[in-house]
Design a protein around this motif. Structure first.
Motif, PDB file in Angstrom:
ATOM      1  N   GLU A  10       1.980   6.310   4.078  1.00  0.00           N
ATOM      2  CA  GLU A  10       1.704   4.874   4.071  1.00  0.00           C
ATOM      3  C   GLU A  10       0.246   4.617   4.440  1.00  0.00           C
ATOM      4  OE1 GLU A  10       6.066   2.963   4.894  1.00  0.00           O
ATOM      5  OE2 GLU A  10       4.795   3.302   6.639  1.00  0.00           O
ATOM      6  N   LYS A  11      -0.241   3.459   4.024  1.00  0.00           N
ATOM      7  CA  LYS A  11      -1.664   3.157   4.157  1.00  0.00           C
ATOM      8  C   LYS A  11      -1.901   1.851   4.891  1.00  0.00           C
ATOM      9  CE  LYS A  11      -2.566   5.565  -0.106  1.00  0.00           C
ATOM     10  NZ  LYS A  11      -3.478   5.793  -1.174  1.00  0.00           N
ATOM     11  N   ILE A  12      -3.124   1.736   5.380  1.00  0.00           N
ATOM     12  CA  ILE A  12      -3.629   0.497   5.966  1.00  0.00           C
ATOM     13  C   ILE A  12      -4.922   0.187   5.229  1.00  0.00           C
ATOM     14  CG2 ILE A  12      -4.569  -0.591   8.042  1.00  0.00           C
ATOM     15  CD1 ILE A  12      -2.833   1.447   9.647  1.00  0.00           C
ATOM     16  N   VAL A  13      -5.071  -1.040   4.776  1.00  0.00           N
ATOM     17  CA  VAL A  13      -6.273  -1.447   4.058  1.00  0.00           C
ATOM     18  C   VAL A  13      -7.087  -2.364   4.961  1.00  0.00           C
ATOM     19  CG1 VAL A  13      -7.158  -2.640   2.023  1.00  0.00           C
ATOM     20  CG2 VAL A  13      -5.067  -1.279   1.854  1.00  0.00           C
ATOM     21  N   ILE A  14      -8.380  -2.048   5.102  1.00  0.00           N
ATOM     22  CA  ILE A  14      -9.289  -2.856   5.915  1.00  0.00           C
ATOM     23  C   ILE A  14     -10.346  -3.428   4.977  1.00  0.00           C
ATOM     24  CG2 ILE A  14     -10.945  -2.855   7.808  1.00  0.00           C
ATOM     25  CD1 ILE A  14      -9.384  -0.448   8.959  1.00  0.00           C
ATOM     26  N   GLY A  15     -10.423  -4.738   4.928  1.00  0.00           N
ATOM     27  CA  GLY A  15     -11.352  -5.369   3.997  1.00  0.00           C
ATOM     28  C   GLY A  15     -10.957  -5.018   2.575  1.00  0.00           C
ATOM     29  N   GLU A  16     -11.963  -4.891   1.725  1.00  0.00           N
ATOM     30  CA  GLU A  16     -11.683  -4.589   0.322  1.00  0.00           C
ATOM     31  C   GLU A  16     -11.956  -3.143  -0.047  1.00  0.00           C
ATOM     32  OE1 GLU A  16     -13.352  -7.360  -2.408  1.00  0.00           O
ATOM     33  OE2 GLU A  16     -12.795  -9.076  -1.172  1.00  0.00           O
ATOM     34  N   ASP A  17     -12.589  -2.384   0.877  1.00  0.00           N
ATOM     35  CA  ASP A  17     -13.011  -1.049   0.457  1.00  0.00           C
ATOM     36  C   ASP A  17     -12.768   0.064   1.473  1.00  0.00           C
ATOM     37  OD1 ASP A  17     -14.873  -2.006   2.211  1.00  0.00           O
ATOM     38  OD2 ASP A  17     -16.581  -1.820   0.868  1.00  0.00           O
TER      39      ASP A  17
END
Length: 83
Positions: A10-17
């Motif tokens: 599983e992932k965590i996205v911070i901002g757009e990049d």
């Protein structure tokens, strides 16, 4: 502080990049992968603290130390002169 629960894969996205992925969990250890642009500096906390400490020490150089360095510089012509 935001606290999230994630499983392997599983992932965590911070901002757009910036993407953080949980790669492996073994006991008290979690292996993560971080995808981020090259200009984003990513450091483990202990390394960050060490670098911060070294930078503080470097900024505390005395005027006498600097004069000694300048005197050893062959191009140095003394205060108030241009090179």
């Amino acid at each position: 502080m935001l606290v999230l629960t994630r499983r392997v894969g599983e992932k965590i996205v911070i901002g757009e990049d910036i993407v953080i992925t949980v790669l492996k969990i073994e006991g008290n250890s979690v292996k993560i992968g971080i995808e981020a642009p090259r200009h984003v500096k990513i450091l483990r906390e202990e390394l960050y603290e060490e670098l911060k400490s070294e930078n503080i020490k470097a900024s505390e150089v005395s005027k006498d130390d600097l004069k000694g360095v300048l005197k050893n510089d062959k191009g140095y012509k003394g205060p108030g002169t241009s090179s």
